[in-house]
Design a protein around this motif. Structure first.
Motif, short mmCIF file in Angstrom:
data_model
loop_
_atom_site.label_atom_id
_atom_site.label_comp_id
_atom_site.label_asym_id
_atom_site.label_seq_id
_atom_site.Cartn_x
_atom_site.Cartn_y
_atom_site.Cartn_z
N GLN A 9 0.84 -1.19 0.00
CA GLN A 9 0.00 0.00 0.00
C GLN A 9 0.88 1.24 0.00
OE1 GLN A 9 -3.85 -0.34 2.25
NE2 GLN A 9 -2.52 -1.58 3.52
N ARG A 10 0.42 2.28 -0.66
CA ARG A 10 1.16 3.52 -0.73
C ARG A 10 0.54 4.56 0.20
NH1 ARG A 10 0.96 1.71 -6.05
NH2 ARG A 10 2.98 1.44 -7.02
N ALA A 11 1.41 5.31 0.87
CA ALA A 11 0.93 6.39 1.71
C ALA A 11 0.43 7.53 0.84
CB ALA A 11 2.06 6.89 2.62
N PRO A 12 -0.54 8.32 1.32
CA PRO A 12 -1.04 9.44 0.53
C PRO A 12 0.06 10.47 0.29
CG PRO A 12 -1.86 9.54 2.79
CD PRO A 12 -1.19 8.22 2.61
N GLU A 13 -0.06 11.23 -0.79
CA GLU A 13 0.92 12.25 -1.11
C GLU A 13 0.94 13.31 -0.01
OE1 GLU A 13 0.28 11.95 -5.93
OE2 GLU A 13 0.08 13.85 -4.90
N ALA A 262 -3.95 -6.26 -3.46
CA ALA A 262 -3.99 -7.71 -3.29
C ALA A 262 -4.71 -8.33 -4.47
CB ALA A 262 -4.71 -8.06 -1.98
N PRO A 263 -4.30 -9.53 -4.88
CA PRO A 263 -4.96 -10.19 -6.02
C PRO A 263 -6.35 -10.69 -5.65
CG PRO A 263 -3.33 -11.65 -5.04
CD PRO A 263 -3.19 -10.33 -4.34
N GLU A 448 1.79 -0.50 8.81
CA GLU A 448 2.95 -0.70 9.69
C GLU A 448 3.56 -2.09 9.49
OE1 GLU A 448 3.97 -1.05 14.49
OE2 GLU A 448 2.01 -0.30 13.82
N HIS A 449 2.73 -3.08 9.29
CA HIS A 449 3.22 -4.45 9.19
C HIS A 449 3.32 -4.94 7.74
CE1 HIS A 449 3.23 -5.09 13.52
NE2 HIS A 449 2.13 -4.38 13.55
N ASP A 450 3.16 -4.01 6.81
CA ASP A 450 3.40 -4.30 5.39
C ASP A 450 2.52 -5.44 4.88
OD1 ASP A 450 4.77 -3.16 3.34
OD2 ASP A 450 6.54 -4.44 3.49
N VAL A 451 1.23 -5.39 5.22
CA VAL A 451 0.30 -6.43 4.79
C VAL A 451 -0.46 -5.94 3.57
CG1 VAL A 451 -1.44 -8.09 5.53
CG2 VAL A 451 -0.02 -6.95 7.24
N ALA A 452 -0.41 -6.66 2.49
CA ALA A 452 -1.14 -6.28 1.28
C ALA A 452 -2.58 -6.77 1.40
CB ALA A 452 -0.48 -6.88 0.04
N VAL A 453 -3.48 -5.86 1.75
CA VAL A 453 -4.90 -6.17 1.84
C VAL A 453 -5.65 -5.32 0.83
CG1 VAL A 453 -4.69 -6.68 4.30
CG2 VAL A 453 -5.45 -4.41 3.58
N SER A 454 -6.88 -5.69 0.59
CA SER A 454 -7.73 -4.87 -0.27
C SER A 454 -8.43 -3.85 0.62
CB SER A 454 -8.76 -5.76 -0.98
OG SER A 454 -9.60 -4.98 -1.82
N PRO A 455 -8.05 -2.57 0.54
CA PRO A 455 -8.62 -1.58 1.47
C PRO A 455 -10.08 -1.28 1.21
CG PRO A 455 -7.24 -0.50 -0.15
CD PRO A 455 -7.08 -1.97 -0.38
N ASP A 456 -10.52 -1.40 -0.02
CA ASP A 456 -11.89 -1.03 -0.39
C ASP A 456 -12.54 -2.20 -1.11
OD1 ASP A 456 -11.56 1.70 0.51
OD2 ASP A 456 -10.33 1.99 -1.27
#
Length: 481
Positions: A9-13, A262-263, A448-456
């Protein structure tokens, strides 16, 4: 498409950080405010839609305020939130229904499952901030009431016992969670069991609350024990724990999509593979998992476990031409496929803890794809138990598992209110992988824990009505026999 690492995930600009923070905080507030009628994902979609309308605006100072106004108008309904009111000597009124008056107390020593109609109604919450007296004989309680007030210093802790879905045992075993309950005067102990077992066959005598992992199971239990209040403090999408080589194989077979961090698994394409009886070693270009067994997602036992019931909910929707199953004709249409999905697995465990532990320890050999709660994967990431080749794969469509507290005693109602309203417990729930009304806190944990989840999550379907889901499970159970 090769999958070497899971996208992050990328942090907002930086230039939009303040506005994005305000939008995240808004999502948390509105998710909590509308938790009785709207899922957090529905709220998030409404916020994103409203926020997108201001994409070209050059003046940004008031955007969060305008977004909030638009979303509140969209989410508001003509109906008022349901409030249960009991007046001594008068019937209890809920909408159009009436029931005999209650005193607000449970009969001493009697099992909650033996409560009769004349004992149903509101539970008294002695000393709780959420109890409002009208004169000397009336009370009103709803799941949005504030958490119970802290006890006097030095007061002994009240010992209460609850039964919870096994995936929440670690949360209740967290010393920090115990400390929060203790600060409110409670020593909370829990027993773990399958959610369907909790709602249908478990002896609940002596328990203060039940905490199954789905709303249908909770609704059944509410009806059986006569409870009038419930709390949904957190929820979790259903997902699939798998491995990078498996995702690569499914990608080559055209079953996996990469639309976000995430796929996702095209569940219709997956069902087609199952119906054709395709084996792993028949997939094109397979050099990483040359196993001659059928492609199947491993689940728990649908007869006892909610997670498998949620799997049936998704599968039945897809097989029923992407429509929620309703009626005997639709049930009979989907049952053969559901039976194949479950029976072809062989032995299945009664709760979700076992299969996920096997996934973590045994690798992809025995279980290349395991049906889980998203929270289990996130919690494992927080505990640094994931290997680099492990991947979280989201079925499309999926369903939400709404973890629901059903109070069985006044003390159980206190526990439900605390879980729903206490900010520290909500924050700790996010650390254990659960999504709550505090969307920003969950985002912080996975970042923080670098987990690739689907946020939406957008492709979410409804679970069939409780009776329909029971018919489907019974149909699968009959095939076992």
């Amino acid at each position: 498409m090769a999958l070497d690492t899971v996208p992050k995930q990328r942090a907002p600009e930086d230039k939009a950080a303040r506005e994005q923070k305000a939008i995240r905080e808004l999502a948390g507030r509105l998710a909590a405010a509308y938790s009785e009628n709207r899922s957090p994902d529905e709220v998030n979609v409404a916020i994103r839609t409203a926020h997108a309308r201001f994409a070209e605006s050059t003046v940004r100072d008031f955007v969060p305020i305008l977004v909030e106004r638009m979303v509140r108008r969209k989410l508001e309904t003509p109906e008022q939130p349901e409030t249960v009111t009991a007046v001594a000597g008068a019937p209890v009124s809920v909408g159009q229904a009436t029931e005999p008056a209650v005193t607000g107390e449970f009969p001493g020593g009697e099992s909650p499952r033996k409560l009769t109609t004349d004992r149903r109604g509101l539970f008294a919450l002695a000393g709780a901030a959420g109890v409002v007296a009208v004169g000397a004989t009336a009370w009103a309680v709803s799941p949005s009431d504030p958490a119970p007030a802290a006890p006097a210093a030095g007061a002994p802790l009240k010992k209460v016992t609850g039964v919870v879905g096994s995936e929440k045992a670690a949360f209740f075993g967290d010393e920090r969670v115990a400390d929060v309950f203790a600060a409110h005067g409670y020593d909370v102990r829990v027993e773990a069991a399958g959610s369907r077992e909790i709602s249908s066959s478990m002896d609940l005598e002596g328990k203060a609350f039940a905490f199954p992992s789905s709303l249908p199971a909770a609704e059944r239990l509410k009806r059986e024990v006569g409870a009038r209040t419930q709390f949904v403090p957190f929820y979790s999408p259903m997902a699939i724990a798998t491995f990078t080589p498996i995702v690569q194989l499914l990608d080559k077979a055209g079953v996996v999509k990469f639309d976000g961090p995430a796929p996702t698994l095209d569940f219709s394409a997956y069902i087609e593979l199952v119906q054709r009886g395709v084996r792993w070693d028949e997939l094109p270009g397979n050099t990483s998992y040359q196993v001659g067994k059928n492609i199947l997602v491993s689940t728990t036992d649908a007869r006892t476990s909610n997670s498998a019931a949620m799997y049936l909910a998704v599968a039945s929707y897809v097989v029923n031409d992407h429509a929620v199953v309703r009626g005997a004709t639709a049930e009979q249409h989907v049952l053969p496929t559901l039976q194949r999905l479950l029976l072809a697995q062989g032995y299945t465990e009664g709760s979700s803890v076992g299969p996920f532990e096997e996934y973590l320890t045994a690798g992809m050999g025995p279980t290349p794809m395991t049906w889980i709660y998203e929270a289990q994967y996130v919690s494992a990431a927080v505990g640094k138990r994931l290997r680099r080749d492990m991947v979280l794969l989201y079925p499309s469509p999926t369903v939400l598992s709404r973890h629901t507290v059903v109070p069985l005693t006044p003390e159980g109602e206190d526990i439900g209110a605390l879980l729903h309203n206490d900010t520290e417990l909500q924050s700790l729930a996010a650390e254990h992988g659960f999504r709550t009304g505090d969307v920003a806190r969950f985002d912080e944990v996975v970042t923080e824990h670098d987990v690739a989840v689907s946020p939406d999550l957008v492709d979410i379907v409804d679970v069939p009505a409780y009776e329909t889901l029971e018919h489907l499970i019974d149909g699968v159970a009959a095939a076992y026999e």
